[in-house]
Design an enzyme around this catalytic site. Structure first.
Site, PDB file in Angstrom:
ATOM      1  N   GLU A  50      37.030  75.562  84.928  1.00  0.00           N
ATOM      2  CA  GLU A  50      36.554  75.268  83.575  1.00  0.00           C
ATOM      3  C   GLU A  50      35.460  74.214  83.653  1.00  0.00           C
ATOM      4  OE1 GLU A  50      35.371  75.230  80.183  1.00  0.00           O
ATOM      5  OE2 GLU A  50      37.150  76.524  80.294  1.00  0.00           O
TER       6      GLU A  50
ATOM      7  N   ARG B 243      33.821  72.937  80.882  1.00  0.00           N
ATOM      8  CA  ARG B 243      33.819  72.002  79.754  1.00  0.00           C
ATOM      9  C   ARG B 243      34.458  70.684  80.178  1.00  0.00           C
ATOM     10  NH1 ARG B 243      33.327  74.339  74.493  1.00  0.00           N
ATOM     11  NH2 ARG B 243      33.403  76.622  74.501  1.00  0.00           N
TER      12      ARG B 243
ATOM     13  N   GLY C 225      41.034  74.048  76.985  1.00  0.00           N
ATOM     14  CA  GLY C 225      41.316  74.660  75.685  1.00  0.00           C
ATOM     15  C   GLY C 225      40.283  75.655  75.208  1.00  0.00           C
TER      16      GLY C 225
ATOM     17  N   THR D 225      36.874  77.570  73.671  1.00  0.00           N
ATOM     18  CA  THR D 225      36.258  77.542  72.345  1.00  0.00           C
ATOM     19  C   THR D 225      37.284  77.243  71.264  1.00  0.00           C
ATOM     20  OG1 THR D 225      34.490  79.065  72.972  1.00  0.00           O
ATOM     21  CG2 THR D 225      35.049  78.947  70.636  1.00  0.00           C
TER      22      THR D 225
ATOM     23  N   VAL E 159      19.963  91.064  56.196  1.00  0.00           N
ATOM     24  CA  VAL E 159      19.154  89.871  56.438  1.00  0.00           C
ATOM     25  C   VAL E 159      18.007  90.213  57.383  1.00  0.00           C
ATOM     26  CG1 VAL E 159      19.135  87.576  57.495  1.00  0.00           C
ATOM     27  CG2 VAL E 159      21.025  88.257  55.998  1.00  0.00           C
TER      28      VAL E 159
ATOM     29  N   ALA F 227      42.830  84.575  69.446  1.00  0.00           N
ATOM     30  CA  ALA F 227      43.396  83.706  70.469  1.00  0.00           C
ATOM     31  C   ALA F 227      44.781  84.176  70.899  1.00  0.00           C
ATOM     32  CB  ALA F 227      43.457  82.268  69.955  1.00  0.00           C
TER      33      ALA F 227
ATOM     34  N   HIS G 103      66.660  80.924  48.957  1.00  0.00           N
ATOM     35  CA  HIS G 103      66.023  80.693  47.660  1.00  0.00           C
ATOM     36  C   HIS G 103      66.043  79.197  47.363  1.00  0.00           C
ATOM     37  CE1 HIS G 103      64.911  81.282  43.454  1.00  0.00           C
ATOM     38  NE2 HIS G 103      65.881  80.414  43.140  1.00  0.00           N
TER      39      HIS G 103
END
Length: 462
Positions: A31, A33, A37, A39, A233, A317, A441
């Site tokens: 990893e 980053r 975890g 994105t 667009v 995810a 309830h």
């Protein structure tokens, strides 16, 4: 030598690694980053839900506190503190994964990976040998022709930039009426921005049950979001701290424009597999750029697997997590399984929207004879007490066998309520099974039981 190296520490990757370690494998996770975890935890699911929660609390204070006798509760927004709250939420979760890695003796190999050949993962100048590789690199925001995203400038942004705007905009145009666009549009609308959603299709949240789509759009409109539907667009241009979006209406090809402080491009996501060297390795890809895998998540190269957003299927995810656990089981010589027919989807606006299984339209298109049980939250005492009486539960069952085929909920705690239906479907339950199950309830979950009753002799409170 590792038994398994997982590339990517998002929900699919880190869950895969933990499960594999629990099964006795020596595991490393690559990893790049600064935090684990992926994105989801860093710039996706978790920070967006923090802002959704904070903005909902603001709405409650302004709209509902006085109704409950909580007087003089007007609340001002400190955007800097709200961003700090979001950051603390993220950090708490990412540090938790670091703890789990240490607990399960998983090596965090820091850096970005490539796969020079089967059994080898290169990170920086170091090549690590491994018996198996799992690609769990996730996805990134999809680009839109004619629109250039610059998150640093904070005017034309994607979902990552929208989570960290320097200030709350007075106006925002959201391109795309999917989950990400509606969640973040909802956040900024509650914080006081004038939000306009521009969507190419004629309906929001494509693929969702038709009744829910219509009700959801009405409810969001009441909350202040404006919608321009059937609009293609053509461009978005930033100038003098604002952006102008130009679009053409499909019905008559007429051209229009909108100017806002911020434009959020939320037109979906694409698999993020660049830099891995998959072409040179010979990994077979789909026409849409996903990694092609078999029923056991194996790629065309022996010992190389792929999961999550990198492979076809819903970009969720929890789908990645399920695949991560399942492929770890496969690699460990066991039987891994994912029931793709029972993967829930949730939109975390207020009200929440949740679904699992078939929509009414899908069931009928497939030639299934169905019966529909619906129950409005207006008939649920707990929901009304919380000023959340709008929306409904819609249960779809086979007309002949009564087996539950799907469920669609728009209303309070929909993302939690959907799971009792998931469990029921996993066990092949009938609507009657759900209807005969006692529900406490007063709870909003009683609405699910009432919808099940409506599939038979009729709901009690409708």
């Amino acid at each position: 030598m590792y038994d398994l190296i997982v590339i990517g520490a998002g929900p699919g990757g880190y869950v895969c690694a933990i499960r594999a370690a629990q099964l006795g494998l020596k595991v490393g996770v690559v990893e790049g980053r600064e935090a684990l975890g992926g994105t989801c935890l860093n710039v996706g699911c978790i920070p967006s839900k923090a802002l959704l929660h904070a903005s909902h609390m603001l709405h409650e204070a302004h709209e509902n506190f006085e109704k409950m006798g909580l007087m003089n509760a007007h609340v001002d927004v400190d955007w800097t503190k709200m961003q700090s709250y979001k950051a603390d939420t993220v950090q708490g979760n990412t540090k938790g994964i670091e703890f789990l890695f240490k607990k399960n003796k998983i090596d965090w190999i820091k850096g970005w990976a490539s796969i020079p050949e089967a059994g080898k993962v290169k990170v920086g100048d170091t090549v690590h040998e491994t018996k198996n590789i799992v690609i769990a690199t996730g996805s990134s925001p999809a680009a839109l022709k004619g629109v250039t995203v610059d998150n640093d400038a904070g005017v034309i942004v994607d979902s990552t930039g929208a989570l960290a705007l320097p200030k709350i905009p007075k106006s925002m145009v959201v391109i795309g009426a999917g989950v990400i666009g509606l969640e973040l549009g909802s956040v900024y609308a509650r914080l006081g921005a004038e939000v306009t959603v521009v969507e190419y299709l004629d309906v929001i949240t494509p693929g969702m049950d038709g009744e829910v789509q219509k009700q959801f759009q009405k409810m969001l409109s009441k909350q202040g979001l404006s919608f321009v539907m059937g609009a293609a667009v053509q461009s978005a241009e930033a100038k003098d701290g604002q952006a102008t979006v130009t679009y053409a209406l499909k019905k008559d090809d007429s051209t229009h424009s909108l100017t806002a402080d911020v434009v959020l491009v939320a037109t979906g996501r694409r698999p993020h597999v660049e830099g891995l060297g998959l072409d040179a390795l010979g990994v077979t890809m789909t026409d849409r750029g996903f990694v092609k895998v078999d029923d056991h998540w194996a790629t065309s190269i022996k010992g190389v697997y792929a999961i999550g957003d990198a492979v076809p299927g819903p970009m969720l995810a929890h789908k990645a997590e399920d695949e991560g656990m399942a492929v770890a089981e496969v690699i460990a010589g066991k039987h891994g399984h994912v029931n793709y027919g029972v993967i829930p989807g949730v939109i975390y606006t207020t009200p929440e929207v949740a679904n699992v299984g078939l929509t009414e339209e899908q069931a009928k298109e497939g030639g299934r004879k169905v019966k529909i049980g619906k129950f409005p939250f207006m008939g649920n005492a707990r929901a009304k007490a919380q000023f959340l009486g709008e929306g409904f539960v819609k249960l779809i069952a086979d007309a002949e066998t009564d087996r539950i085929l799907g469920c669609h909920i728009i209303g309070p705690s929909a993302g939690d309520l959907i799971h009792e239906v998931c469990v029921a479907m996993e066990f092949g339950a009938s609507a009657e099974d759900l209807a005969l199950t006692c529900h406490a309830h007063p709870t909003v979950s009683e609405a699910v039981r009432e919808a099940a009753l409506a599939c038979g002799g009729g709901a009690i409170h409708a």
